[in-house]
Design a protein around this motif. Structure first.
Motif, PDB file in Angstrom:
ATOM      1  N   UNK A  29       0.841  -1.214   0.000  1.00  0.00           N
ATOM      2  CA  UNK A  29       0.000   0.000   0.000  1.00  0.00           C
ATOM      3  C   UNK A  29       0.873   1.259   0.000  1.00  0.00           C
ATOM      4  N   UNK A  30       0.317   2.327  -0.540  1.00  0.00           N
ATOM      5  CA  UNK A  30       1.056   3.586  -0.617  1.00  0.00           C
ATOM      6  C   UNK A  30       1.233   4.182   0.771  1.00  0.00           C
ATOM      7  N   UNK A  31       2.385   4.818   0.961  1.00  0.00           N
ATOM      8  CA  UNK A  31       2.641   5.480   2.235  1.00  0.00           C
ATOM      9  C   UNK A  31       1.904   6.813   2.255  1.00  0.00           C
ATOM     10  N   UNK A  32       1.352   7.136   3.416  1.00  0.00           N
ATOM     11  CA  UNK A  32       0.676   8.419   3.551  1.00  0.00           C
ATOM     12  C   UNK A  32       1.715   9.507   3.805  1.00  0.00           C
ATOM     13  N   UNK A  33       1.416  10.689   3.300  1.00  0.00           N
ATOM     14  CA  UNK A  33       2.310  11.811   3.540  1.00  0.00           C
ATOM     15  C   UNK A  33       2.234  12.191   5.017  1.00  0.00           C
ATOM     16  N   UNK A  34       3.370  12.565   5.615  1.00  0.00           N
ATOM     17  CA  UNK A  34       3.324  13.012   7.015  1.00  0.00           C
ATOM     18  C   UNK A  34       2.611  14.367   7.108  1.00  0.00           C
ATOM     19  N   UNK A  35       1.801  14.510   8.135  1.00  0.00           N
ATOM     20  CA  UNK A  35       1.059  15.749   8.335  1.00  0.00           C
ATOM     21  C   UNK A  35       1.987  16.756   9.005  1.00  0.00           C
TER      22      UNK A  35
END
Length: 85
Positions: free
Chosen positions: A60-66
């Motif tokens: 799965x794609x990594x989420x961008x850090x907030x």
């Protein structure tokens, strides 16, 4: 006129209308249409197969850090008092 002088086969081929159309093979437009439609179908089915295979095998794609700025803004909207105040 004698019987030997009369040839019936010469009259049958001159002015008769045939109800059967001569065989000309396939229509060229039909061949082009079948090739184009076949190519498009192979393209669509191939893309779907590759997409479903990639969906199963790739991680799965990594989420961008907030960002901290965004976190602070969201906390203020939620009504949580910021730390340090």
């Amino acid at each position: 006129m004698a019987e030997e002088d009369f040839d019936a086969s010469s009259f049958t081929s001159q002015g008769t209308f045939s109800t059967k159309a001569p065989d000309q093979g396939f229509n060229p437009a039909l061949i082009v249409l079948l090739v184009v439609v076949g190519t498009v179908l192979v393209f669509i089915v191939g893309n779907y197969a590759l997409f479903s295979y990639a969906k199963k095998t790739l991680p799965p794609r990594k989420k961008k850090p907030v960002s901290k700025k965004k976190l602070k803004r969201e906390r203020l909207k939620a009504g949580v008092a910021p730390a340090g105040d």
